[in-house]
Design an enzyme around this catalytic site. Structure first.
Site, short mmCIF file in Angstrom:
data_model
loop_
_atom_site.label_atom_id
_atom_site.label_comp_id
_atom_site.label_asym_id
_atom_site.label_seq_id
_atom_site.Cartn_x
_atom_site.Cartn_y
_atom_site.Cartn_z
N GLY A 298 61.46 47.77 20.32
CA GLY A 298 61.10 47.79 21.73
C GLY A 298 60.34 46.52 22.08
N HIS B 18 54.11 53.31 23.14
CA HIS B 18 53.64 51.98 22.73
C HIS B 18 53.96 50.95 23.83
CE1 HIS B 18 53.26 48.74 19.45
NE2 HIS B 18 53.73 48.08 20.49
N GLU B 19 55.18 51.01 24.36
CA GLU B 19 55.59 50.01 25.37
C GLU B 19 54.87 50.23 26.69
OE1 GLU B 19 57.02 47.61 24.13
OE2 GLU B 19 57.79 48.55 22.32
N HIS C 237 51.63 48.65 26.63
CA HIS C 237 51.69 47.21 26.93
C HIS C 237 51.63 46.95 28.43
CE1 HIS C 237 52.24 45.06 23.21
NE2 HIS C 237 53.23 45.85 22.80
N GLN D 17 55.03 40.91 26.90
CA GLN D 17 55.19 40.26 25.59
C GLN D 17 56.05 39.01 25.66
OE1 GLN D 17 56.30 44.13 23.48
NE2 GLN D 17 55.15 43.04 21.91
N CYS E 218 53.34 45.70 15.85
CA CYS E 218 53.64 45.19 17.19
C CYS E 218 54.06 43.74 17.05
CB CYS E 218 52.38 45.31 18.06
SG CYS E 218 52.60 44.61 19.71
N LEU E 219 55.14 43.36 17.73
CA LEU E 219 55.63 41.98 17.61
C LEU E 219 54.57 40.96 18.08
CD1 LEU E 219 59.32 42.31 18.87
CD2 LEU E 219 58.52 42.17 16.51
ZN ZN Z 1 53.86 46.08 20.86
#
Ligand code: ZN
Length: 174
Positions: A44, A138-139, A142, A49, A96-97
């Site tokens: 995701g 999670h998204e 963000h 991000q 997380c990226l």
């Molecule tokens: Zn993340």
């Protein structure tokens, strides 16, 4: 071309703005986000991000049916809202990226119903009791400027302290 934004870039801490209209810029952004998500091997990715403070995220086309992974389309969620959460919070390790090499246990709702607008402008509803339920939460975090480091246990924060400091020293640059 957009690129992945790392902690501690301020855009990751903003509450993202709703999207009023789905135009070609939003379509291009969605395509770029899907490309970056796949390149970085994420499941995701949220718009902040990639440096865009808008309420949108994408997920990879993997669904779990029982114990089997079945193909499902990559999805775009615009102005998503969680409609229902159900069950007892469950803790599971997440990464997380935007926080490379940092992992920790995060407590989330195991069962979620989400509503969002697709690129076709139509609202849709999805339900999940697996990894996707966790991914959606999670998204959406963000989009509200919340990162997993805010939700981790004190112990996990200590475990990741050095890596987090190193990342913060880089100021979010690769
Ligand atoms: Zn993340």
């Amino acid at each position: 071309m957009r690129h992945l934004v790392l902690h501690p870039k301020p855009v990751l801490r903003c509450r993202a703005d709703p999207i009023d209209s789905i135009d070609s810029a939003i379509e291009t952004l969605a395509a770029q986000m899907i490309e970056i998500m796949k390149k970085e091997h994420g499941i995701g990715l949220a718009a902040p991000q990639v440096g865009v403070s808008k309420r949108m995220f994408v997920t990879e086309g993997v669904a779990v049916d029982g114990s089997e992974e079945v193909p499902s389309p990559d999805r775009v969620f615009i102005n998503p809202t969680i409609l229902l959460v159900d069950g007892q919070l469950e803790a599971l390790e997440e990464g997380c990226l935007s926080l490379p090499d940092i992992r920790g246990s995060v407590r989330r709702q195991p069962h979620v119903i989400i509503e969002a607008t697709g690129l076709d402008g139509k609202r849709f509803m999805l339900e999940s009791s697996d990894l996707m339920a966790r991914c959606w939460q999670h998204e959406i975090d963000h989009l509200d400027g919340v990162l997993i480091i805010d939700r981790m246990s004190v112990i996990d924060r200590i475990v990741n302290r050095k890596r987090l400091r190193a990342l913060e020293r880089c100021g979010g640059e690769d």
